[in-house]
Design a protein around this motif. Structure first.
Motif, PDB file in Angstrom:
ATOM      1  N   GLY A 152       6.133  10.677   0.839  1.00  0.00           N
ATOM      2  CA  GLY A 152       4.820  10.343   0.306  1.00  0.00           C
ATOM      3  C   GLY A 152       3.913   9.707   1.327  1.00  0.00           C
ATOM      4  O   GLY A 152       4.153   9.724   2.532  1.00  0.00           O
ATOM      5  N   ASP A 153       2.866   9.099   0.788  1.00  0.00           N
ATOM      6  CA  ASP A 153       1.825   8.450   1.580  1.00  0.00           C
ATOM      7  C   ASP A 153       1.536   7.118   0.894  1.00  0.00           C
ATOM      8  O   ASP A 153       0.948   7.079  -0.185  1.00  0.00           O
ATOM      9  N   ALA A 154       1.974   6.022   1.512  1.00  0.00           N
ATOM     10  CA  ALA A 154       1.874   4.718   0.860  1.00  0.00           C
ATOM     11  C   ALA A 154       1.190   3.709   1.770  1.00  0.00           C
ATOM     12  O   ALA A 154       1.373   3.717   2.991  1.00  0.00           O
ATOM     13  N   ARG A 155       0.429   2.824   1.149  1.00  0.00           N
ATOM     14  CA  ARG A 155      -0.230   1.729   1.855  1.00  0.00           C
ATOM     15  C   ARG A 155       0.083   0.440   1.119  1.00  0.00           C
ATOM     16  O   ARG A 155      -0.153   0.322  -0.093  1.00  0.00           O
ATOM     17  N   VAL A 156       0.641  -0.535   1.843  1.00  0.00           N
ATOM     18  CA  VAL A 156       1.006  -1.829   1.281  1.00  0.00           C
ATOM     19  C   VAL A 156       0.162  -2.888   1.982  1.00  0.00           C
ATOM     20  O   VAL A 156       0.169  -2.970   3.222  1.00  0.00           O
ATOM     21  N   VAL A 157      -0.535  -3.717   1.196  1.00  0.00           N
ATOM     22  CA  VAL A 157      -1.532  -4.616   1.763  1.00  0.00           C
ATOM     23  C   VAL A 157      -1.290  -6.055   1.309  1.00  0.00           C
ATOM     24  O   VAL A 157      -1.081  -6.313   0.117  1.00  0.00           O
ATOM     25  N   PHE A 158      -1.350  -6.994   2.274  1.00  0.00           N
ATOM     26  CA  PHE A 158      -1.443  -8.425   2.013  1.00  0.00           C
ATOM     27  C   PHE A 158      -2.700  -8.929   2.716  1.00  0.00           C
ATOM     28  O   PHE A 158      -2.857  -8.737   3.923  1.00  0.00           O
ATOM     29  N   GLU A 159      -3.585  -9.598   1.974  1.00  0.00           N
ATOM     30  CA  GLU A 159      -4.829 -10.099   2.561  1.00  0.00           C
ATOM     31  C   GLU A 159      -4.963 -11.609   2.451  1.00  0.00           C
ATOM     32  O   GLU A 159      -5.964 -12.176   2.915  1.00  0.00           O
ATOM     33  N   ALA A 160      -3.981 -12.274   1.854  1.00  0.00           N
ATOM     34  CA  ALA A 160      -3.966 -13.726   1.714  1.00  0.00           C
ATOM     35  C   ALA A 160      -2.508 -14.157   1.625  1.00  0.00           C
ATOM     36  O   ALA A 160      -1.634 -13.353   1.277  1.00  0.00           O
ATOM     37  N   PRO A 161      -2.214 -15.441   1.919  1.00  0.00           N
ATOM     38  CA  PRO A 161      -0.814 -15.875   1.940  1.00  0.00           C
ATOM     39  C   PRO A 161      -0.132 -15.759   0.580  1.00  0.00           C
ATOM     40  O   PRO A 161      -0.716 -16.112  -0.451  1.00  0.00           O
ATOM     41  N   ASN A 162       1.086 -15.267   0.599  1.00  0.00           N
ATOM     42  CA  ASN A 162       1.955 -15.303  -0.568  1.00  0.00           C
ATOM     43  C   ASN A 162       2.318 -16.768  -0.814  1.00  0.00           C
ATOM     44  O   ASN A 162       2.882 -17.421   0.073  1.00  0.00           O
ATOM     45  N   PRO A 163       2.033 -17.327  -1.994  1.00  0.00           N
ATOM     46  CA  PRO A 163       2.306 -18.757  -2.214  1.00  0.00           C
ATOM     47  C   PRO A 163       3.789 -19.096  -2.259  1.00  0.00           C
ATOM     48  O   PRO A 163       4.145 -20.268  -2.144  1.00  0.00           O
ATOM     49  N   LEU A 164       4.655 -18.102  -2.428  1.00  0.00           N
ATOM     50  CA  LEU A 164       6.099 -18.330  -2.427  1.00  0.00           C
ATOM     51  C   LEU A 164       6.694 -17.885  -1.095  1.00  0.00           C
ATOM     52  O   LEU A 164       6.195 -16.949  -0.453  1.00  0.00           O
TER      53      LEU A 164
END
Length: 282
Positions: A152-164
């Motif tokens: 497939g074609d996947a995009r995984v994004v984080f734009e701010a800190p994960n609080p955990l």
């Protein structure tokens, strides 16, 4: 060598034609029907960290924050055999679909998942077949994250800190195109990424909160790793016939690429065969 391949094809051609003539192929068909909408409105759990499992076949998967409860959204599908099922447990929620079989569809197939996860601590586990994915995990409280797919074609994004603090981030994929951005924000202790043959881009932008470790294995692939300018990083490369290219200034010794900087250190192990590895600094 240039003459050997055509000669081999000539030798195999009569056998292939004979097999095609003597074998009756039965190609499965996918029966489509009216468009159906499956709605999810799952209230928040008070049991601490909840395991949320999402299991889909082939289609489009969009996940983001913004749910008022634990999980909400809708699934639009037009193959009756692909009806989703939602199972509830005290600390476990499973949204699943029977694995979509291969075949020739009677009509245009629709299988679109649009999901929103609320601001509650979760272990998120995603399993998919051949799919397109837009997974914006910004704003989620992730204790663990596991993603596995076929192609497939996947995009995984984080734009701010994960609080955990995420104990583990795992991604397993096949012949796919995968882009992960903002991984410094994911706040993981350990990360593993494995792929067989594809184009993979892992961007570690975002400030690390603590030292972290990444283990990557890939086959015949194009792999790009992107690091912030001031991140202390150590990349150990192993495998056969790798082509490694770099941008920025690196200290290289015995297959280990090192950059100095300030703050927590990112340790990366890459085991790759017959691939292209790009180490970029931005």
């Amino acid at each position: 060598m240039k003459r050997w391949i055509p000669l081999l094809l000539i030798l195999l051609l009569p056998a292939s034609l004979s097999l095609a003539c003597s074998t009756s192929l039965s190609i499965p068909r996918i029966e489509t029907g009216e468009l159906q909408v499956f709605t999810i409105q799952e209230p928040a759990s008070t049991q601490g960290v909840t395991l949320v499992e999402i299991q889909m076949g082939s289609g489009q998967l969009d996940i983001a924050a913004g749910g008022l409860g634990l999980l909400e959204g809708e699934i639009r599908y037009n193959v009756p055999d692909w009806a989703p099922e939602l199972s509830h447990f005290s600390d476990h929620l499973t949204l699943r679909q029977e694995r979509t079989q291969a075949g020739i569809p009677e009509n245009i197939v629709t299988n679109d998942w649009d999901l929103r996860i609320g601001p509650w601590p979760v272990d998120l586990r995603i399993e998919a077949g051949a799919y397109r994915g837009e997974l914006n995990l910004t704003g989620l409280q992730l204790a663990n994250l596991e993603i596995s797919d076929g192609t497939g074609d996947a995009r995984v994004v984080f734009e701010a800190p994960n609080p955990l603090t995420m104990d583990h981030l795992r991604y397993e994929t096949g012949a796919s195109q995968v882009r992960m951005t903002g991984l410094g924000y994911a706040n993981f202790d350990d990360m593993t990424f494995s792929g067989r043959a594809g184009n993979y881009s892992l961007d570690f932008s975002g400030p690390l909160q603590h030292d972290a470790r990444v283990v990557i294995s890939a086959g015949f692939s194009n792999l790009t790793l992107i690091f912030p300018e001031n991140l202390p990083v150590r990349v150990a490369v192993a495998g056969l016939l790798n082509n490694v290219s770099v941008s920025g200034r690196w200290l290289v010794e015995n297959g280990v690429y090192t950059r100095s900087g300030d703050g927590p250190v990112l340790e990366v192990e890459v085991n790759m065969s017959l691939g292209n590895l790009n180490l970029n600094v931005e």
